[in-house]
Design an enzyme around this catalytic site. Structure first.
Site, PDB file in Angstrom:
ATOM      1  N   HIS A  40       2.174   3.372  -9.059  1.00  8.62           N
ATOM      2  CA  HIS A  40       1.982   1.934  -9.324  1.00  8.62           C
ATOM      3  C   HIS A  40       3.153   1.396 -10.153  1.00  8.62           C
ATOM      4  O   HIS A  40       3.646   0.301  -9.903  1.00  8.62           O
ATOM      5  CB  HIS A  40       0.669   1.690 -10.076  1.00  8.62           C
ATOM      6  CG  HIS A  40      -0.549   2.067  -9.278  1.00  8.62           C
ATOM      7  ND1 HIS A  40      -0.692   1.730  -7.956  1.00  8.62           N
ATOM      8  CD2 HIS A  40      -1.680   2.749  -9.612  1.00  8.62           C
ATOM      9  CE1 HIS A  40      -1.851   2.192  -7.500  1.00  8.62           C
ATOM     10  NE2 HIS A  40      -2.461   2.816  -8.486  1.00  8.62           N
ATOM     11  N   LEU A  91      10.644 -20.739  -4.321  1.00  9.99           N
ATOM     12  CA  LEU A  91       9.619 -19.868  -3.732  1.00  9.99           C
ATOM     13  C   LEU A  91       8.262 -20.021  -4.428  1.00  9.99           C
ATOM     14  O   LEU A  91       8.190 -20.057  -5.658  1.00  9.99           O
ATOM     15  CB  LEU A  91      10.085 -18.408  -3.873  1.00  9.99           C
ATOM     16  CG  LEU A  91       9.062 -17.320  -3.500  1.00  9.99           C
ATOM     17  CD1 LEU A  91       8.871 -17.258  -1.988  1.00  9.99           C
ATOM     18  CD2 LEU A  91       9.497 -15.956  -4.040  1.00  9.99           C
ATOM     19  N   ASP A 143       0.827  -1.212   0.000  1.00  6.39           N
ATOM     20  CA  ASP A 143       0.000   0.000   0.000  1.00  6.39           C
ATOM     21  C   ASP A 143       0.862   1.263   0.000  1.00  6.39           C
ATOM     22  O   ASP A 143       1.973   1.263   0.528  1.00  6.39           O
ATOM     23  CB  ASP A 143      -0.920  -0.019   1.236  1.00  6.39           C
ATOM     24  CG  ASP A 143      -2.063   0.976   1.108  1.00  6.39           C
ATOM     25  OD1 ASP A 143      -2.392   1.375  -0.025  1.00  6.39           O
ATOM     26  OD2 ASP A 143      -2.627   1.359   2.157  1.00  6.39           O
TER      27      ASP A 143
HETATM   28  C1  IPE Z   1      -5.381  -2.730  -0.138  1.00  7.34           C
HETATM   29  O1  IPE Z   1      -5.037  -1.402  -0.301  1.00  7.34           O
HETATM   30  C2  IPE Z   1      -5.378  -3.441  -1.453  1.00  7.34           C
HETATM   31  C3  IPE Z   1      -4.064  -3.653  -2.072  1.00  7.34           C
HETATM   32  C4  IPE Z   1      -2.914  -3.350  -1.570  1.00  7.34           C
HETATM   33  C5  IPE Z   1      -4.106  -4.308  -3.347  1.00  7.34           C
HETATM   34  P1  IPE Z   1      -6.163  -0.261  -0.427  1.00  7.34           P
HETATM   35  O2  IPE Z   1      -5.440   1.009  -0.624  1.00  7.34           O
HETATM   36  O3  IPE Z   1      -7.149  -0.623  -1.457  1.00  7.34           O
HETATM   37  O4  IPE Z   1      -6.847  -0.321   1.013  1.00  7.34           O
HETATM   38  P2  IPE Z   1      -7.798   0.731   1.745  1.00  7.34           P
HETATM   39  O5  IPE Z   1      -8.897   1.030   0.795  1.00  7.34           O
HETATM   40  O6  IPE Z   1      -6.995   1.943   2.057  1.00  7.34           O
HETATM   41  O7  IPE Z   1      -8.241   0.031   2.987  1.00  7.34           O
HETATM   42  C1  IPE Z   2      -1.593   0.187  -3.304  1.00  9.28           C
HETATM   43  O1  IPE Z   2      -1.352   1.547  -3.325  1.00  9.28           O
HETATM   44  C2  IPE Z   2      -1.776  -0.399  -4.682  1.00  9.28           C
HETATM   45  C3  IPE Z   2      -3.134  -0.856  -4.977  1.00  9.28           C
HETATM   46  C4  IPE Z   2      -4.156  -0.824  -4.168  1.00  9.28           C
HETATM   47  C5  IPE Z   2      -3.343  -1.406  -6.306  1.00  9.28           C
HETATM   48  P1  IPE Z   2      -2.559   2.579  -3.346  1.00  9.28           P
HETATM   49  O2  IPE Z   2      -2.909   2.846  -4.749  1.00  9.28           O
HETATM   50  O3  IPE Z   2      -3.660   2.136  -2.487  1.00  9.28           O
HETATM   51  O4  IPE Z   2      -1.857   3.864  -2.722  1.00  9.28           O
HETATM   52  P2  IPE Z   2      -2.484   4.880  -1.697  1.00  9.28           P
HETATM   53  O5  IPE Z   2      -2.963   4.090  -0.519  1.00  9.28           O
HETATM   54  O6  IPE Z   2      -3.603   5.585  -2.390  1.00  9.28           O
HETATM   55  O7  IPE Z   2      -1.357   5.790  -1.349  1.00  9.28           O
HETATM   56 MG    MG Z   3      -4.128   2.417  -0.531  1.00 15.31          MG
END
Ligand code: IPE
Ligand code: IPE
Ligand code: MG
Length: 247
Positions: A38, A132, A21
């Site tokens: 990303h 792995l 995240d």
């Molecule tokens: C969780 O992250 C999903 C992934 C890392 C793929 P999100 O960014 O979607 O989670 P929330 O919405 O902040 O809980």
């Molecule tokens: C996690 O990073 C990646 C996915 C959920 C695909 P985020 O896109 O949720 O990044 P933040 O949380 O908005 O910073």
């Molecule tokens: Mg996120």
């Protein structure tokens, strides 16, 4: 004994799961659009896989796309899908060479045919690898996993293949995703939030949780090492007393 980014420790986790995240916030901090984050996150994926291989971690499960992430802006979802295809095209051969067994967990039926095909080819190609196990959670939701297991199990009761009294935690487990893998020992979440966000629910029952403020694109072998070192210092009691565990 300690080498750079490589610890020889009897209590290394067998199965590490990561909620990757913070990509969007990482990009925003740099004045860039979210998808830039990303793309940068791919290098962190490579670093985590490399660490897992070097340290003989048996299973690495990465949360790449949740069932809730479909609700993001269409363009962001599109870039994520493209990125998934691109990474599969560029990395699978290298993973195969490194004896990695690649698997995807989640409801992939919602992905486009090209992506489903790439996933299935990658899984087939690496199926017999003994290194792995790299589990990618894509269109995955912990609640979906549990409901799906319950549905399959109920269908088997209905068909007379099993009876009600056969149902146990072990049997239920056999219908969930990743049923052949060890339970998660360590869950890492980057990006500062302290929540599970519908990731593995069943499989996290006794996992140790590690949260770091580091945004996913900044995740490195060093950060992975910190998490694993922290894990190795914990006492896992599984309901027992500390004294029982030590004796
Ligand atoms: C969780 O992250 C999903 C992934 C890392 C793929 P999100 O960014 O979607 O989670 P929330 O919405 O902040 O809980
Ligand atoms: C996690 O990073 C990646 C996915 C959920 C695909 P985020 O896109 O949720 O990044 P933040 O949380 O908005 O910073
Ligand atoms: Mg996120």
């Amino acid at each position: 004994m300690e080498m750079e980014n490589h610890i020889v420790d009897p209590i290394m986790p067998k199965h590490v799961a990561i909620i990757m995240d913070g990509n969007g916030r990482w990009a925003k901090q740099k004045g860039k659009i979210r998808t830039f984050g990303h793309k940068a996150g791919v290098d962190a994926v490579k670093a985590s896989v490399s660490f897992a291989i070097k340290n003989d971690i048996a299973v690495l499960t990465l949360f790449a796309f949740s069932s809730e992430n479909w609700n993001r802006p269409v363009e962001e979802v599109r870039v994520l899908m493209e990125l998934f295809k691109l990474v599969l095209s560029s990395e699978v051969k290298k993973l195969h060479k490194n004896k990695v067994r690649l698997r995807v967990i989640g409801d992939i039926s919602r992905f486009d045919a090209k992506l489903v095909d790439k996933i299935s080819k990658a899984e087939t190609m690496t199926a017999n690898n003994t290194g792995l196990t790299l589990n990618i959670a894509a269109n995955y939701g912990g609640k979906w996993d549990i409901v799906n297991a319950a549905k399959t199990m109920c269908a088997q009761v209905q068909d007379g293949k099993i009876v009600l009294d056969d149902i146990s935690e072990t049997l239920f487990h056999s219908y969930t995703c990743a049923n052949d893998l060890p339970e998660v020992d360590l869950l890492i979440r980057t990006g500062g939030e302290q929540r599970i966000s519908n990731f593995l629910l069943w499989q996290l029952a006794y996992a140790e949780l590690y949260f770091t403020d580091v945004y996913w694109p900044d995740f490195s072998e060093e950060v992975f090492l910190q998490a694993v070192t922290n894990f190795s210092e914990r006492q896992r009691r599984f309901g027992l007393t500390g004294e029982q565990v030590c004796s």
